[in-house]
Design a protein around this motif. Structure first.
Motif, PDB file in Angstrom:
ATOM      1  N   ASP A  73     -48.193  38.258  35.661  1.00  0.00           N
ATOM      2  CA  ASP A  73     -47.613  37.288  34.298  1.00  0.00           C
ATOM      3  C   ASP A  73     -45.838  36.888  34.520  1.00  0.00           C
ATOM      4  OD1 ASP A  73     -50.471  37.697  33.406  1.00  0.00           O
ATOM      5  OD2 ASP A  73     -49.934  40.083  32.306  1.00  0.00           O
ATOM      6  N   ALA A  74     -46.359  36.021  33.852  1.00  0.00           N
ATOM      7  CA  ALA A  74     -44.191  34.674  33.587  1.00  0.00           C
ATOM      8  C   ALA A  74     -43.991  36.630  32.931  1.00  0.00           C
ATOM      9  CB  ALA A  74     -44.586  33.788  32.817  1.00  0.00           C
ATOM     10  N   LYS A  75     -42.297  36.909  33.135  1.00  0.00           N
ATOM     11  CA  LYS A  75     -41.627  37.582  32.628  1.00  0.00           C
ATOM     12  C   LYS A  75     -40.262  37.209  32.273  1.00  0.00           C
ATOM     13  CE  LYS A  75     -40.429  42.867  32.890  1.00  0.00           C
ATOM     14  NZ  LYS A  75     -38.847  41.736  32.959  1.00  0.00           N
ATOM     15  N   GLU A  76     -39.646  37.248  31.077  1.00  0.00           N
ATOM     16  CA  GLU A  76     -38.406  36.845  30.693  1.00  0.00           C
ATOM     17  C   GLU A  76     -37.761  38.687  30.235  1.00  0.00           C
ATOM     18  OE1 GLU A  76     -38.074  36.037  26.260  1.00  0.00           O
ATOM     19  OE2 GLU A  76     -39.185  34.723  27.012  1.00  0.00           O
ATOM     20  N   GLY A  77     -36.173  37.957  30.203  1.00  0.00           N
ATOM     21  CA  GLY A  77     -34.989  38.524  30.062  1.00  0.00           C
ATOM     22  C   GLY A  77     -34.312  38.160  29.507  1.00  0.00           C
ATOM     23  N   ASN A  85     -37.240  43.392  36.743  1.00  0.00           N
ATOM     24  CA  ASN A  85     -37.085  44.547  36.563  1.00  0.00           C
ATOM     25  C   ASN A  85     -38.414  44.592  36.135  1.00  0.00           C
ATOM     26  OD1 ASN A  85     -36.320  47.108  37.216  1.00  0.00           O
ATOM     27  ND2 ASN A  85     -36.099  47.406  34.623  1.00  0.00           N
ATOM     28  N   ASN A  86     -38.804  45.839  36.494  1.00  0.00           N
ATOM     29  CA  ASN A  86     -40.599  46.047  36.165  1.00  0.00           C
ATOM     30  C   ASN A  86     -41.521  44.711  36.276  1.00  0.00           C
ATOM     31  OD1 ASN A  86     -39.926  48.798  35.684  1.00  0.00           O
ATOM     32  ND2 ASN A  86     -38.981  48.337  33.264  1.00  0.00           N
ATOM     33  N   LEU A  87     -41.171  43.927  37.023  1.00  0.00           N
ATOM     34  CA  LEU A  87     -41.763  42.580  37.462  1.00  0.00           C
ATOM     35  C   LEU A  87     -43.433  43.468  38.066  1.00  0.00           C
ATOM     36  CD1 LEU A  87     -41.366  39.061  37.767  1.00  0.00           C
ATOM     37  CD2 LEU A  87     -42.853  39.920  39.004  1.00  0.00           C
ATOM     38  N   GLU A  88     -44.345  43.008  37.598  1.00  0.00           N
ATOM     39  CA  GLU A  88     -45.752  43.454  38.969  1.00  0.00           C
ATOM     40  C   GLU A  88     -46.563  42.125  38.942  1.00  0.00           C
ATOM     41  OE1 GLU A  88     -48.479  46.758  36.670  1.00  0.00           O
ATOM     42  OE2 GLU A  88     -46.378  47.954  35.282  1.00  0.00           O
ATOM     43  N   PHE A  89     -46.986  42.294  40.546  1.00  0.00           N
ATOM     44  CA  PHE A  89     -47.205  41.197  41.433  1.00  0.00           C
ATOM     45  C   PHE A  89     -48.742  42.224  42.291  1.00  0.00           C
ATOM     46  CE2 PHE A  89     -44.091  42.957  44.118  1.00  0.00           C
ATOM     47  CZ  PHE A  89     -44.157  43.242  45.021  1.00  0.00           C
ATOM     48  N   ALA A  90     -49.653  41.142  42.349  1.00  0.00           N
ATOM     49  CA  ALA A  90     -50.733  40.978  43.259  1.00  0.00           C
ATOM     50  C   ALA A  90     -50.621  40.250  44.126  1.00  0.00           C
ATOM     51  CB  ALA A  90     -51.603  41.468  42.388  1.00  0.00           C
ATOM     52  N   ILE A  91     -51.188  40.548  45.543  1.00  0.00           N
ATOM     53  CA  ILE A  91     -50.788  39.069  47.196  1.00  0.00           C
ATOM     54  C   ILE A  91     -52.320  38.678  47.300  1.00  0.00           C
ATOM     55  CG2 ILE A  91     -49.634  37.963  48.384  1.00  0.00           C
ATOM     56  CD1 ILE A  91     -46.787  39.577  47.690  1.00  0.00           C
ATOM     57  N   PHE A 120     -56.237  43.302  48.203  1.00  0.00           N
ATOM     58  CA  PHE A 120     -54.584  42.684  47.300  1.00  0.00           C
ATOM     59  C   PHE A 120     -53.378  43.667  47.711  1.00  0.00           C
ATOM     60  CE2 PHE A 120     -56.992  42.068  44.141  1.00  0.00           C
ATOM     61  CZ  PHE A 120     -56.861  39.933  43.962  1.00  0.00           C
ATOM     62  N   ILE A 121     -52.162  43.200  48.388  1.00  0.00           N
ATOM     63  CA  ILE A 121     -51.436  43.989  48.139  1.00  0.00           C
ATOM     64  C   ILE A 121     -50.897  43.750  46.837  1.00  0.00           C
ATOM     65  CG2 ILE A 121     -48.652  43.466  48.611  1.00  0.00           C
ATOM     66  CD1 ILE A 121     -49.330  42.118  51.366  1.00  0.00           C
ATOM     67  N   LYS A 122     -50.510  45.180  45.989  1.00  0.00           N
ATOM     68  CA  LYS A 122     -49.709  44.916  44.937  1.00  0.00           C
ATOM     69  C   LYS A 122     -48.973  45.843  44.658  1.00  0.00           C
ATOM     70  CE  LYS A 122     -54.605  45.451  42.721  1.00  0.00           C
ATOM     71  NZ  LYS A 122     -55.376  46.715  41.780  1.00  0.00           N
ATOM     72  N   GLY A 123     -47.683  45.529  43.635  1.00  0.00           N
ATOM     73  CA  GLY A 123     -46.270  45.966  44.074  1.00  0.00           C
ATOM     74  C   GLY A 123     -45.645  45.824  41.966  1.00  0.00           C
ATOM     75  N   LYS A 124     -44.239  46.667  42.492  1.00  0.00           N
ATOM     76  CA  LYS A 124     -43.136  46.278  41.309  1.00  0.00           C
ATOM     77  C   LYS A 124     -42.082  46.086  41.606  1.00  0.00           C
ATOM     78  CE  LYS A 124     -42.498  49.603  38.800  1.00  0.00           C
ATOM     79  NZ  LYS A 124     -43.034  50.913  37.052  1.00  0.00           N
ATOM     80  N   ILE A 125     -41.394  45.142  41.552  1.00  0.00           N
ATOM     81  CA  ILE A 125     -39.881  45.068  41.048  1.00  0.00           C
ATOM     82  C   ILE A 125     -38.591  46.281  40.516  1.00  0.00           C
ATOM     83  CG2 ILE A 125     -37.794  43.469  41.791  1.00  0.00           C
ATOM     84  CD1 ILE A 125     -40.279  42.705  43.346  1.00  0.00           C
ATOM     85  N   LYS A 126     -38.367  46.760  41.050  1.00  0.00           N
ATOM     86  CA  LYS A 126     -37.737  47.578  40.044  1.00  0.00           C
ATOM     87  C   LYS A 126     -36.286  47.308  40.554  1.00  0.00           C
ATOM     88  CE  LYS A 126     -39.559  51.499  41.999  1.00  0.00           C
ATOM     89  NZ  LYS A 126     -39.736  52.898  42.516  1.00  0.00           N
ATOM     90  N   TYR A 127     -35.427  47.084  39.376  1.00  0.00           N
ATOM     91  CA  TYR A 127     -33.643  47.404  39.502  1.00  0.00           C
ATOM     92  C   TYR A 127     -33.097  48.641  38.633  1.00  0.00           C
ATOM     93  CZ  TYR A 127     -28.982  45.393  38.831  1.00  0.00           C
ATOM     94  OH  TYR A 127     -28.019  45.590  38.604  1.00  0.00           O
ATOM     95  N   ILE A 128     -32.529  49.460  39.672  1.00  0.00           N
ATOM     96  CA  ILE A 128     -32.389  50.932  39.960  1.00  0.00           C
ATOM     97  C   ILE A 128     -30.780  50.814  39.890  1.00  0.00           C
ATOM     98  CG2 ILE A 128     -32.314  53.503  39.782  1.00  0.00           C
ATOM     99  CD1 ILE A 128     -35.278  52.331  40.365  1.00  0.00           C
ATOM    100  N   ALA A 134     -38.653  46.910  46.169  1.00  0.00           N
ATOM    101  CA  ALA A 134     -40.147  46.936  45.621  1.00  0.00           C
ATOM    102  C   ALA A 134     -41.083  47.891  46.085  1.00  0.00           C
ATOM    103  CB  ALA A 134     -40.635  44.974  46.415  1.00  0.00           C
ATOM    104  N   GLU A 135     -41.607  48.054  44.900  1.00  0.00           N
ATOM    105  CA  GLU A 135     -42.940  49.046  44.624  1.00  0.00           C
ATOM    106  C   GLU A 135     -43.952  48.926  45.560  1.00  0.00           C
ATOM    107  OE1 GLU A 135     -42.893  52.613  42.212  1.00  0.00           O
ATOM    108  OE2 GLU A 135     -44.699  51.083  41.843  1.00  0.00           O
ATOM    109  N   ILE A 136     -44.194  48.858  46.832  1.00  0.00           N
ATOM    110  CA  ILE A 136     -44.944  48.059  46.956  1.00  0.00           C
ATOM    111  C   ILE A 136     -46.474  49.436  47.477  1.00  0.00           C
ATOM    112  CG2 ILE A 136     -46.678  46.226  49.181  1.00  0.00           C
ATOM    113  CD1 ILE A 136     -43.805  44.974  49.880  1.00  0.00           C
ATOM    114  N   THR A 137     -47.879  48.453  47.185  1.00  0.00           N
ATOM    115  CA  THR A 137     -49.102  49.247  48.251  1.00  0.00           C
ATOM    116  C   THR A 137     -49.768  48.556  48.711  1.00  0.00           C
ATOM    117  OG1 THR A 137     -48.733  50.495  45.544  1.00  0.00           O
ATOM    118  CG2 THR A 137     -50.902  50.383  47.142  1.00  0.00           C
ATOM    119  N   MET A 138     -49.596  49.333  49.875  1.00  0.00           N
ATOM    120  CA  MET A 138     -50.728  48.797  50.840  1.00  0.00           C
ATOM    121  C   MET A 138     -51.323  49.809  51.407  1.00  0.00           C
ATOM    122  SD  MET A 138     -49.325  45.504  53.970  1.00  0.00           S
ATOM    123  CE  MET A 138     -48.604  47.348  54.557  1.00  0.00           C
ATOM    124  N   ASN A 139     -52.529  48.884  51.973  1.00  0.00           N
ATOM    125  CA  ASN A 139     -53.360  50.588  53.157  1.00  0.00           C
ATOM    126  C   ASN A 139     -53.574  51.962  52.489  1.00  0.00           C
ATOM    127  OD1 ASN A 139     -54.698  51.381  55.539  1.00  0.00           O
ATOM    128  ND2 ASN A 139     -52.756  52.376  56.527  1.00  0.00           N
TER     129      ASN A 139
END
Length: 209
Positions: A73-77, A85-91, A120-128, A134-139
């Motif tokens: 989903d489009a995200k703004e800041g 930060n905290n942008l969640e995605f699915a490939i 899907f490969i799923k994930g979330k971008i984190k700025y810490i 990139a927190e990535i979930t695969m397999n």
């Protein structure tokens, strides 16, 4: 005489109240203009690309590809960091593309087909702590991929990282891929090799609306 004084006081009070109302109205207008003029950074999927580079043979010959679709989903800041930060995605795996249909099929069926949850490969971008991950979930495994990020004055963003497939328990899938590509992955030394690392590059543009 008393009546005249009373009318004078009444006029003064009326003018005072009117003046206060007008001042409050002006403050409200200024506040609205400040919000409307605030800088925005917006990240959208149609301005974002995901490319990857795998490697074969002992000489480590690169094999490039991309995922033509990235869902989020489009995200703004108020800042680029806040937008990312905290942008969640699915490939979607199905949209993998290497300009070679035979290779695409082998990667989809033998590599990703040997994994769990292959849609899907799923994930979330984190700025810490001033760093991107990139927190990535695969397999069926979730692990962090450190990212090098560059943001230009033109709002162009590049995020790069190198996946070590062992971190996602994907060496079995890599072995399955090397088996079907055995001869194609032979180098001058006659050794067939598929490397365990995959370079990832995400490019996007931060819009203002």
């Amino acid at each position: 005489m008393k009546s005249t004084k009373f009318l004078a006081v009444l006029v003064i009070l009326t003018l005072g109240l009117t003046s206060c109302k007008e001042e409050k109205k002006e403050v409200k207008t200024e506040s609205t203009e400040t919000v409307d003029n605030a800088v925005k950074y917006v990240i959208k999927p149609n301005a974002t690309s995901v490319k990857w580079t795998a490697y074969k043979t002992t000489e480590k010959v690169p094999v490039g590809g991309e995922f033509s679709t990235l869902n989020f989903d489009a995200k703004e800041g108020a800042t680029p960091q806040e937008a990312l930060n905290n942008l969640e995605f699915a490939i979607p795996i199905e949209n993998l593309f290497t300009k070679d249909e035979s290779r695409d099929l082998k990667i989809k069926t033998s590599f990703f087909g040997s994994m769990l949850n292959t849609e899907f490969i799923k994930g979330k971008i984190k700025y810490i702590d001033n760093a991107y991950v990139a927190e990535i979930t695969m397999n069926g495994v979730t692990a962090d991929l450190p990212l090098e990020v560059s943001i230009t004055d033109e709002r162009r963003v590049s995020l790069k990282g190198v996946m070590q497939l062992k971190d996602w328990n994907a060496l079995g899938a890599l072995e399955a891929l090397n088996k079907v590509c055995f001869d194609l992955h032979k180098g001058a030394d006659g050794v067939s090799k598929t490397w365990e690392e995959v370079a990832i590059e995400v490019n996007t543009y931060l819009r203002d609306k």
